[in-house]
Scaffold this motif. Structure first.
Motif, PDB file in Angstrom:
ATOM      1  N   ARG A  16       0.838  -1.200   0.000  1.00  0.00           N
ATOM      2  CA  ARG A  16       0.000   0.000   0.000  1.00  0.00           C
ATOM      3  C   ARG A  16       0.873   1.251   0.000  1.00  0.00           C
ATOM      4  O   ARG A  16       0.546   2.252  -0.591  1.00  0.00           O
ATOM      5  N   LEU A  17       2.014   1.181   0.676  1.00  0.00           N
ATOM      6  CA  LEU A  17       2.893   2.334   0.752  1.00  0.00           C
ATOM      7  C   LEU A  17       3.769   2.471  -0.484  1.00  0.00           C
ATOM      8  O   LEU A  17       4.282   3.541  -0.762  1.00  0.00           O
ATOM      9  N   TYR A  18       3.957   1.389  -1.197  1.00  0.00           N
ATOM     10  CA  TYR A  18       4.879   1.397  -2.323  1.00  0.00           C
ATOM     11  C   TYR A  18       4.192   1.318  -3.678  1.00  0.00           C
ATOM     12  O   TYR A  18       4.846   1.263  -4.695  1.00  0.00           O
ATOM     13  N   SER A  19       2.859   1.292  -3.707  1.00  0.00           N
ATOM     14  CA  SER A  19       2.147   1.307  -4.983  1.00  0.00           C
ATOM     15  C   SER A  19       0.783   1.956  -4.794  1.00  0.00           C
ATOM     16  O   SER A  19       0.263   2.009  -3.692  1.00  0.00           O
ATOM     17  N   ARG A  20       0.249   2.455  -5.887  1.00  0.00           N
ATOM     18  CA  ARG A  20      -1.061   3.103  -5.864  1.00  0.00           C
ATOM     19  C   ARG A  20      -1.942   2.435  -6.900  1.00  0.00           C
ATOM     20  O   ARG A  20      -1.475   1.989  -7.930  1.00  0.00           O
ATOM     21  N   PHE A  37      14.984   2.446 -12.485  1.00  0.00           N
ATOM     22  CA  PHE A  37      15.479   1.987 -11.181  1.00  0.00           C
ATOM     23  C   PHE A  37      14.416   1.223 -10.400  1.00  0.00           C
ATOM     24  O   PHE A  37      14.411   1.237  -9.170  1.00  0.00           O
ATOM     25  N   GLY A  38      13.482   0.585 -11.085  1.00  0.00           N
ATOM     26  CA  GLY A  38      12.416  -0.135 -10.394  1.00  0.00           C
ATOM     27  C   GLY A  38      11.323   0.773  -9.860  1.00  0.00           C
ATOM     28  O   GLY A  38      10.458   0.345  -9.110  1.00  0.00           O
ATOM     29  N   SER A  55       9.298  -1.191  -7.165  1.00  0.00           N
ATOM     30  CA  SER A  55       9.410  -2.648  -7.226  1.00  0.00           C
ATOM     31  C   SER A  55      10.148  -3.183  -6.005  1.00  0.00           C
ATOM     32  O   SER A  55      11.251  -2.734  -5.695  1.00  0.00           O
ATOM     33  N   GLU A  56       9.505  -4.132  -5.336  1.00  0.00           N
ATOM     34  CA  GLU A  56      10.136  -4.756  -4.172  1.00  0.00           C
ATOM     35  C   GLU A  56      11.446  -5.402  -4.604  1.00  0.00           C
ATOM     36  O   GLU A  56      11.513  -6.074  -5.628  1.00  0.00           O
TER      37      GLU A  56
END
Length: 141
Positions: A16-20, A37-38, A55-56
């Motif tokens: 949730r914090l790293y994608s919308r 850079f991901g 990207s994780e």
């Protein structure tokens, strides 16, 4: 309205914090995007490049960049209204050289000023700067 701390304390998923979601980006499936850079950037309605996802385990993972952050500059060059190709070109350079990415965190995601910034991140108000090393080209096996 939930704050960044509330989202964390409610046990929100890391994703949730790293994608919308597409709905959070206004539901515009024809939005311009660029991935470097991901980090997947999406052009918002104000023609600003916004982080859509990180990207994780990609090069930018763990550098403090979150979905919703606005990218302001790359190596001091403003990226406002840049095309996806221009944005990608801003990140090009010699292998192993450092790229500096400036971004602004919207108030809803802003961390408390007393909280230390993530490793590799310097903070000046709501403006953040992240330094990343460009990877050398992969050598095929």
């Amino acid at each position: 309205e939930a704050s960044f701390d509330d989202e964390l304390s409610m046990g929100a998923h890391r994703s949730r914090l790293y994608s919308r979601s597409n709905e959070e980006e206004g539901g515009n499936s024809k939005a311009q995007t660029a991935t470097v850079f991901g980090i997947t950037f999406i052009m918002d309605d104000a023609q600003c490049w916004r982080v859509h996802s990180v990207s994780e385990n990609g090069p930018a993972w763990g550098k403090g960049i979150l979905a919703g952050d606005l990218i302001s500059d790359v190596n001091g060059l403003e990226v406002l209204r840049a095309t996806p190709k221009q944005l990608s070109d801003f990140f090009k350079g010699e292998p192993n050289s450092i790229v500096t990415i400036g971004f602004v965190r919207p108030n809803a995601l802003a961390v408390k000023s007393s909280d230390p910034p993530a490793p590799g991140v310097s903070r000046d108000g709501l403006r953040y700067t992240v330094k990343m090393r460009r990877e050398p080209p992969a050598i095929p096996p």
